[in-house]
Design a protein around this motif. Structure first.
Motif, PDB file in Angstrom:
ATOM      1  N   ILE A   1      11.053  -0.280  10.434  1.00 36.56           N
ATOM      2  CA  ILE A   1       9.753  -0.839   9.937  1.00 36.56           C
ATOM      3  C   ILE A   1       8.482  -0.041  10.696  1.00 36.56           C
ATOM      4  O   ILE A   1       7.432   0.006   9.970  1.00 36.56           O
ATOM      5  CB  ILE A   1       9.731  -2.307  10.541  1.00 36.56           C
ATOM      6  CG1 ILE A   1      10.801  -3.225   9.942  1.00 36.56           C
ATOM      7  CG2 ILE A   1       8.301  -3.036  10.235  1.00 36.56           C
ATOM      8  CD1 ILE A   1      10.997  -4.504  10.342  1.00 36.56           C
ATOM      9  N   ALA A   2       8.489   0.108  11.969  1.00 33.55           N
ATOM     10  CA  ALA A   2       7.540   0.922  12.435  1.00 33.55           C
ATOM     11  C   ALA A   2       7.433   2.167  11.839  1.00 33.55           C
ATOM     12  O   ALA A   2       6.014   2.680  11.472  1.00 33.55           O
ATOM     13  CB  ALA A   2       7.613   1.325  13.928  1.00 33.55           C
ATOM     14  N   PHE A   3       8.339   2.966  11.495  1.00 33.47           N
ATOM     15  CA  PHE A   3       8.096   4.226  10.713  1.00 33.47           C
ATOM     16  C   PHE A   3       7.435   3.979   9.367  1.00 33.47           C
ATOM     17  O   PHE A   3       6.649   4.832   8.840  1.00 33.47           O
ATOM     18  CB  PHE A   3       9.747   4.861  10.484  1.00 33.47           C
ATOM     19  CG  PHE A   3       9.642   5.891   9.698  1.00 33.47           C
ATOM     20  CD1 PHE A   3       9.207   7.312   9.713  1.00 33.47           C
ATOM     21  CD2 PHE A   3      10.295   5.882   8.336  1.00 33.47           C
ATOM     22  CE1 PHE A   3       9.295   8.247   9.078  1.00 33.47           C
ATOM     23  CE2 PHE A   3      10.503   6.999   7.330  1.00 33.47           C
ATOM     24  CZ  PHE A   3       9.790   8.255   7.994  1.00 33.47           C
ATOM     25  N   GLU A   4       7.922   3.027   8.491  1.00 29.95           N
ATOM     26  CA  GLU A   4       7.120   2.785   7.286  1.00 29.95           C
ATOM     27  C   GLU A   4       5.658   2.346   7.451  1.00 29.95           C
ATOM     28  O   GLU A   4       4.924   2.747   6.466  1.00 29.95           O
ATOM     29  CB  GLU A   4       8.185   1.496   6.494  1.00 29.95           C
ATOM     30  CG  GLU A   4       9.424   1.823   6.213  1.00 29.95           C
ATOM     31  CD  GLU A   4      10.225   0.555   5.917  1.00 29.95           C
ATOM     32  OE1 GLU A   4      11.403   0.782   5.225  1.00 29.95           O
ATOM     33  OE2 GLU A   4       9.810  -0.580   6.059  1.00 29.95           O
ATOM     34  N   ASN A   5       5.388   1.672   8.494  1.00 32.38           N
ATOM     35  CA  ASN A   5       4.130   1.120   8.833  1.00 32.38           C
ATOM     36  C   ASN A   5       3.327   2.547   9.097  1.00 32.38           C
ATOM     37  O   ASN A   5       2.230   2.769   8.377  1.00 32.38           O
ATOM     38  CB  ASN A   5       4.093   0.390  10.148  1.00 32.38           C
ATOM     39  CG  ASN A   5       4.483  -1.094   9.742  1.00 32.38           C
ATOM     40  OD1 ASN A   5       4.680  -1.480   8.602  1.00 32.38           O
ATOM     41  ND2 ASN A   5       4.809  -1.928  10.996  1.00 32.38           N
ATOM     42  N   SER A   6       3.791   3.347   9.906  1.00 27.87           N
ATOM     43  CA  SER A   6       3.014   4.653  10.349  1.00 27.87           C
ATOM     44  C   SER A   6       2.926   5.593   8.868  1.00 27.87           C
ATOM     45  O   SER A   6       1.691   5.982   8.666  1.00 27.87           O
ATOM     46  CB  SER A   6       3.733   5.401  11.248  1.00 27.87           C
ATOM     47  OG  SER A   6       3.849   4.747  12.378  1.00 27.87           O
TER      48      SER A   6
ATOM     49  N   GLU B  94       0.885  -1.321  -0.157  1.00 30.17           N
ATOM     50  CA  GLU B  94      -0.003   0.015   0.043  1.00 30.17           C
ATOM     51  C   GLU B  94       0.969   1.282   0.029  1.00 30.17           C
ATOM     52  O   GLU B  94       0.460   2.283  -0.540  1.00 30.17           O
ATOM     53  CB  GLU B  94      -0.985   0.201   1.204  1.00 30.17           C
ATOM     54  CG  GLU B  94      -1.993   1.227   1.124  1.00 30.17           C
ATOM     55  CD  GLU B  94      -2.941   0.786  -0.012  1.00 30.17           C
ATOM     56  OE1 GLU B  94      -3.688   1.623  -0.274  1.00 30.17           O
ATOM     57  OE2 GLU B  94      -3.205  -0.409  -0.403  1.00 30.17           O
ATOM     58  N   LEU B  95       2.041   1.186   0.714  1.00 35.37           N
ATOM     59  CA  LEU B  95       3.066   2.221   0.661  1.00 35.37           C
ATOM     60  C   LEU B  95       3.324   2.734  -0.703  1.00 35.37           C
ATOM     61  O   LEU B  95       3.479   3.794  -1.125  1.00 35.37           O
ATOM     62  CB  LEU B  95       4.084   2.098   1.466  1.00 35.37           C
ATOM     63  CG  LEU B  95       5.245   3.022   1.739  1.00 35.37           C
ATOM     64  CD1 LEU B  95       4.840   4.468   2.096  1.00 35.37           C
ATOM     65  CD2 LEU B  95       6.279   2.513   2.557  1.00 35.37           C
ATOM     66  N   GLU B  96       3.907   1.935  -1.563  1.00 36.95           N
ATOM     67  CA  GLU B  96       4.307   2.074  -2.910  1.00 36.95           C
ATOM     68  C   GLU B  96       3.125   2.189  -3.666  1.00 36.95           C
ATOM     69  O   GLU B  96       3.321   3.354  -4.659  1.00 36.95           O
ATOM     70  CB  GLU B  96       4.903   0.715  -3.536  1.00 36.95           C
ATOM     71  CG  GLU B  96       6.248   0.098  -2.878  1.00 36.95           C
ATOM     72  CD  GLU B  96       7.243   1.413  -2.678  1.00 36.95           C
ATOM     73  OE1 GLU B  96       7.248   1.949  -4.103  1.00 36.95           O
ATOM     74  OE2 GLU B  96       7.786   1.561  -1.704  1.00 36.95           O
ATOM     75  N   ARG B  97       2.000   1.732  -3.690  1.00 44.07           N
ATOM     76  CA  ARG B  97       0.622   2.461  -4.244  1.00 44.07           C
ATOM     77  C   ARG B  97       0.251   3.738  -3.995  1.00 44.07           C
ATOM     78  O   ARG B  97       0.056   4.495  -4.863  1.00 44.07           O
ATOM     79  CB  ARG B  97      -0.444   1.452  -4.020  1.00 44.07           C
ATOM     80  CG  ARG B  97      -1.687   1.817  -4.638  1.00 44.07           C
ATOM     81  CD  ARG B  97      -2.979   0.869  -4.256  1.00 44.07           C
ATOM     82  NE  ARG B  97      -4.412   1.377  -4.581  1.00 44.07           N
ATOM     83  CZ  ARG B  97      -4.801   2.261  -3.759  1.00 44.07           C
ATOM     84  NH1 ARG B  97      -4.487   2.784  -2.792  1.00 44.07           N
ATOM     85  NH2 ARG B  97      -5.956   2.479  -4.396  1.00 44.07           N
TER      86      ARG B  97
ATOM     87  N   LEU C 198       9.444   7.339  -2.512  1.00 38.02           N
ATOM     88  CA  LEU C 198       9.267   8.686  -1.905  1.00 38.02           C
ATOM     89  C   LEU C 198      10.535   9.723  -2.116  1.00 38.02           C
ATOM     90  O   LEU C 198      10.133  10.787  -2.531  1.00 38.02           O
ATOM     91  CB  LEU C 198       8.789   8.554  -0.632  1.00 38.02           C
ATOM     92  CG  LEU C 198       8.350   9.963   0.112  1.00 38.02           C
ATOM     93  CD1 LEU C 198       7.155  10.546  -0.469  1.00 38.02           C
ATOM     94  CD2 LEU C 198       7.921   9.734   1.695  1.00 38.02           C
ATOM     95  N   ARG C 199      11.547   8.967  -1.915  1.00 34.41           N
ATOM     96  CA  ARG C 199      12.805  10.180  -2.133  1.00 34.41           C
ATOM     97  C   ARG C 199      12.708  10.708  -3.666  1.00 34.41           C
ATOM     98  O   ARG C 199      12.998  11.900  -3.919  1.00 34.41           O
ATOM     99  CB  ARG C 199      13.838   9.463  -1.930  1.00 34.41           C
ATOM    100  CG  ARG C 199      15.037  10.493  -1.612  1.00 34.41           C
ATOM    101  CD  ARG C 199      16.531   9.716  -1.487  1.00 34.41           C
ATOM    102  NE  ARG C 199      16.707   8.842  -2.633  1.00 34.41           N
ATOM    103  CZ  ARG C 199      17.505   9.342  -3.675  1.00 34.41           C
ATOM    104  NH1 ARG C 199      17.615  10.750  -3.888  1.00 34.41           N
ATOM    105  NH2 ARG C 199      17.650   8.408  -4.822  1.00 34.41           N
ATOM    106  N   LYS C 200      12.607   9.682  -4.454  1.00 34.81           N
ATOM    107  CA  LYS C 200      12.509  10.009  -6.012  1.00 34.81           C
ATOM    108  C   LYS C 200      11.568  11.058  -6.391  1.00 34.81           C
ATOM    109  O   LYS C 200      11.780  11.944  -7.158  1.00 34.81           O
ATOM    110  CB  LYS C 200      12.778   8.693  -6.846  1.00 34.81           C
ATOM    111  CG  LYS C 200      13.923   8.021  -6.890  1.00 34.81           C
ATOM    112  CD  LYS C 200      13.927   6.664  -7.545  1.00 34.81           C
ATOM    113  CE  LYS C 200      15.236   5.782  -7.513  1.00 34.81           C
ATOM    114  NZ  LYS C 200      15.313   4.881  -8.547  1.00 34.81           N
TER     115      LYS C 200
END
Length: 364
Positions: free
Chosen positions: A191-196, A135-138, A230-232
């Motif tokens: 991992i928690a940062f990415e989840n949030s 979902e993050l990539e989406r 996201l950085r790109k």
């Protein structure tokens, strides 16, 4: 408590910030968790390790029997009381373990014996983590990011906090982003940062608008790194630029790094907090010493020490203006101008914080 079915509707769980019991061992929780979950483990780290060894040496049934012996009597009663309390306080919640297997089913069964039917998350943490990564990539692909950019001290985070369609990356990372940005409380696991981050973006995009404001950040926020996708996308995103005078920027730095940070240290450490705050600032200064140069490092260090002594003597903060001015003008501003020159995104607007907030709201 009336029974509800187990679920694998991960989207609904995260969109609704549904409270969840995390039954994994503490060491598993520390490696990565979800914002709405509470660690109430079935087994301690030591108990889990013993069961794991038993499983490898004697098989599943022997491991299950050992687990029941380890979590029995008063230990079982105390943990069951915690799960029961959570279930009563959060009747719409769920419980989960690593894969929605034996640990979840065991606790679910024990709660049922107490008259509490509490559902579990099918697939457990592993399935929810996989869902959030996808979902993050989406979300990153779907979102139209707009950067809030500007020199150090312009108060970019203050702008982010006033916008409803914004992601506070520094807030999620529990770090202010700069070399001095470490807070007295630890950063979350990567991992928690990415989840949030995934959950926040999902929630914003669920409101049928694609514009998302983020603060202009580098690759790292403290020790946490932004997802490469996201950085790109941020590297070529359009920008709203916050501009303030040097004096105004010094005021912001004093408020954030002297007053607020000092208050945080005092709240956690009491009387020793002031000295720990000063020590932390000097350590941060030393870390950028090579880029400052020896003579300038010594100059700023002496100015900082004198500023803290003046603050402690008579509550006068003006001494901090000198070392902050040197760092802004001779270190941060040149670095910002170099990095800004490499940005590809369109410059949409330039103004002070109020003007940028007003312009951002017009874009929605």
């Amino acid at each position: 408590m009336k029974g509800r079915p187990d679920t694998d509707d991960y989207r609904a769980l995260f969109l609704g910030n549904v409270p969840m019991i995390d039954l994994r061992a503490p060491v598993e929780f520390e490696k990565g968790a979800f914002p709405a979950s509470l660690s109430l483990p079935l087994m301690s780290d030591d108990e889990r390790a013993q069961v794991g060894i038993c499983y490898k040496q004697e098989g599943q049934q022997a491991a299950i029997e050992l687990g029941h012996r380890l979590v029995s009597g008063d230990i079982r009663a105390r943990r069951l009381a915690q799960w029961s309390e959570f279930a009563c306080q959060h009747p719409a919640g769920y419980l989960y373990c690593w894969r929605g297997g034996l640990r979840s089913q065991t606790v679910q069964s024990w709660l049922k014996q107490e008259g509490i039917e509490y559902p579990l998350v099918k697939g457990g943490y592993k399935a929810m983590r996989r869902f959030l990564l996808e979902e993050l990539e989406r979300s990153i692909a779907l979102a139209d990011f707009v950067l809030i950019s500007g020199k150090t001290g312009t108060g970019k985070t203050r702008v982010i906090e006033r916008l409803t369609r914004a992601v506070d990356l520094e807030g999620l990372a529990n770090h202010r982003g700069s070399s001095f940005g470490q807070l007295p409380t630890p950063q979350p696991a990567q991992i928690a940062f990415e989840n949030s981050l995934s959950i926040v973006l999902m929630q914003l995009l669920a409101r049928q608008q694609r514009t998302v404001f983020v603060e202009d950040e580098g690759r790292l926020i403290g020790r946490l790194y932004l997802p490469e996708s996201l950085r790109k996308k941020m590297a070529c995103a359009p920008m709203l630029l916050v501009e303030h005078s040097l004096e105004d920027r010094i005021d912001v730095v004093i408020e954030d790094y002297v007053v607020d940070l000092g208050r945080r240290y005092a709240n956690i450490y009491g009387e020793p907090g002031a000295a720990l705050h000063r020590e932390k600032m000097q350590q941060d200064l030393t870390r950028i010493g090579k880029r400052l140069g020896g003579q300038r490092l010594q100059q700023v260090s002496e100015l900082m020490d004198e500023a803290f002594r003046q603050q402690w003597r008579n509550a006068d903060l003006d001494g901090h203006r000198f070392w902050i001015a040197v760092l802004l003008e001779q270190y941060y501003d040149p670095m910002y101008e170099y990095q800004f020159s490499r940005r590809e995104g369109e410059r949409l607007f330039l103004g002070d914080r109020d003007a940028v907030v007003a312009r951002a709201k017009q874009a929605l």
